[in-house]
Enzyme design. Structure first.
Site, PDB file in Angstrom:
ATOM      1  CB  CYS A   9      17.922  39.909  18.794  1.00  0.00           C
ATOM      2  SG  CYS A   9      18.243  39.786  17.046  1.00  0.00           S
ATOM      3  N   GLY A  35      23.189  37.326  21.420  1.00  0.00           N
ATOM      4  CA  GLY A  35      23.623  37.690  20.074  1.00  0.00           C
ATOM      5  C   GLY A  35      25.026  38.253  20.101  1.00  0.00           C
ATOM      6  CG  ASN A 109      14.395  38.617  20.872  1.00  0.00           C
ATOM      7  OD1 ASN A 109      14.164  38.268  22.013  1.00  0.00           O
ATOM      8  ND2 ASN A 109      14.851  37.778  19.967  1.00  0.00           N
ATOM      9  N   GLY A 110      13.050  38.510  17.513  1.00  0.00           N
ATOM     10  CA  GLY A 110      11.992  37.649  16.986  1.00  0.00           C
ATOM     11  C   GLY A 110      12.107  37.499  15.490  1.00  0.00           C
ATOM     12  CE1 TYR A 249      22.716  26.234  25.173  1.00  0.00           C
ATOM     13  CE2 TYR A 249      21.650  27.377  23.348  1.00  0.00           C
ATOM     14  CZ  TYR A 249      22.792  26.950  23.995  1.00  0.00           C
ATOM     15  OH  TYR A 249      24.021  27.242  23.478  1.00  0.00           O
TER      16      TYR A 249
END
Ligand code: SF4
Length: 492
Positions: A9, A35, A109-110, A249
């Site tokens: 996310c 996302g 996010n996570g 990445y």
């Protein structure tokens, strides 16, 4: 690009700007790579919180009329790729609730490693969940908190969750950024005139003309309100475990993440790879786009020139009509095409940032050979990926990770490469500041900095959406349990 880990996310928040929703839209646009399944924005005019969420890309999810409806000087936004919970509109964020503490919007996010047990306990107490996401547990805990103040209730709720979280929250009159004590996922703080911004990556600030001020520190809560920025640190200190794969990445190379330029780190990974694993060659060729920056470093350190021997078609939609059997490896070929003039008769060093299953890498090596390359030497700018991630990244189960189940020589044979080498773990941690003490490298070591109950591991593993697999084809619980490695205690 095809056979990759996927980021979960991206989050964005802004306080104190008359065009808060429009700027959030642009921020999400810059964070789209984090996302692509759904996007959402919630805004506040100081009294009323409004929201809009939709499936799909940011540019499809909002139009001018929708953004105009999202009035106010505060807004937060979210782009989602599901790691926990299904891909459906009900699971899109921000999650917005109203309760005795007032309205709250949440973007996460996570991955919360104890979400399953918290959810079970809340359901037993009568809570009615609207989504299947781990993030929703936080708003239930907030709503039930006996704390007298909104900030107290937020701290109370977040103190009960464990795992990886960078939250951006919004009340009627405040935007709040929270980073977990280990600091798994990034969260940056910036300034735009009198307004304040929090977001996953600084590329979102660049697009709206904001200035990067600093990172929200692991374990820190920043409250953006009428009094400016207030910083509180209510959590017990923990060993830092910033996700090194953000640098390898996930993050955009034009971002600063964990206080460092992603471009510089990624180029450095390539330089170290060249020092550790040189090879006699004529040309360095990146697998675009992910291998480009490591290739620049590899070429620079090795003295072998870099050429773009593979060209990526950037305009491939998510679906296309595929011929039945007539074109071999069509899926790769439609996205990548070899440049014969670069490859023909050459000894090629092919650079990528990671190998997950190896299926796409094998097709690309074949493609390069078929274009006339004399030798193909595979070089990977991170160590072998041997373990799944439980901290907010979509990974296949362990048995599908080629490096978890095969020796280096077996991988070389499978890819049909003349040689193969990965960057060492030391090379990886030396390429980032405080790499040995401040970073998570669990997917390369199988050693997890935040432990979780074994059944939670299976819950999360099941929740991971395996690339291209229909829900019905996902593995059974028993199979998954066998695949989840024994979790080592913290070794730091
Ligand atoms: S396990 Fe790998 S992908 Fe997950 S947080 Fe750690 S370094 Fe990042």
């Amino acid at each position: 690009m095809f056979d990759k880990f996927r980021e979960a996310c991206g989050v964005f928040g802004i306080y104190g700007h008359p065009e808060a929703a429009n700027l959030t839209y642009l921020g999400l646009y810059a964070l789209q790579h984090r996302g692509q399944e759904s996007a959402g924005i919630a805004s506040s005019d100081g009294t009323v919180v409004r929201q809009s969420r939709a499936m799909g890309h940011v540019s499809d999810a909002f139009d001018e009329a929708t953004l105009a409806r999202l009035s106010g000087r505060l807004a937060i936004g979210h782009v989602r790729y599901s790691t926990a919970g299904d891909s459906k509109l009900a699971n899109a964020q921000p999650i917005v609730i109203d309760c005795m503490h007032g309205p709250l919007a949440l973007a996460h996010n996570g991955n919360l490693v104890n979400a399953g047990e918290l959810r079970d306990a809340l359901v037993r107490q009568g809570a009615i969940f609207q989504t299947s996401t781990d993030s929703e547990t936080v708003v239930h805990l907030f709503a039930r908190s006996p704390e007298a103040t909104v900030e107290g209730a937020i701290v109370d709720a977040i103190s009960q969750v464990r795992g990886a979280f960078s939250f951006v929250l919004m009340t009627a009159d405040r935007v709040i950024g929270v980073r977990d004590p280990n600091g798994f996922r990034p969260l940056a703080l910036g300034r735009l005139g009198e307004a304040w911004v929090v977001c996953s990556e600084t590329c979102a600030m660049d697009l709206i003309g904001a200035t990067y001020v600093r990172d929200v520190e692991p374990g820190e809560i920043v409250v953006l309100g009428a009094g400016g920025v207030k910083s509180i640190r209510p959590f017990a200190a923990a060993p830092h475990a910033q996700c090194v794969f953000e640098h390898v990445y996930f993050s955009r190379p034009d971002s600063y993440v964990f206080g460092e330029s992603v471009n510089e780190v990624r180029t450095n990974l390539g330089r170290r790879l060249a020092q550790e694993s040189p090879v006699e060659a004529d040309v360095v060729v990146p697998i675009p786009d992910s291998g480009v920056y490591a290739s620049i470093g590899y070429a620079e350190a090795s003295g072998v020139p870099m050429r773009m021997g593979l060209v990526r078609n950037h305009y491939v939609g998510r679906t296309f009509i595929e011929p039945q059997q007539s074109i071999r490896h069509f899926g790769v070929r439609v996205k990548l095409n070899p440049v014969k003039s670069v490859l023909e008769g050459k000894r090629v060093v092919l650079i990528d940032d990671s190998i997950v299953r190896g299926t796409t890498s094998r097709k690309i090596v074949r493609m390069v050979r078929n274009a006339g390359a004399r030798e193909v030497h595979m070089r990977i700018s991170c160590p072998p990926t041997i373990s799944p991630c439980f901290y907010g990244v979509d990974t296949p189960r362990r048995s599908d990770l080629i490096a978890a189940t095969h020796t280096l020589e077996e991988i070389r044979k499978y890819l049909d490469a003349d040689s193969i080498a990965y960057l060492s773990h030391d090379g990886l941690t030396a390429s980032v500041r405080d790499g040995r003490t401040r970073y998570c490298t669990s997917c390369y070591t199988g050693v997890y900095p935040v432990a979780f109950p074994r059944d939670e591991a299976s819950y999360l593993q099941l929740a991971l959406k395996l690339n291209g697999e229909a829900a019905g084809a996902r593995p059974a619980v028993a199979e998954v349990l066998l695949d989840v490695p024994e979790l080592d205690p913290v070794k730091r």
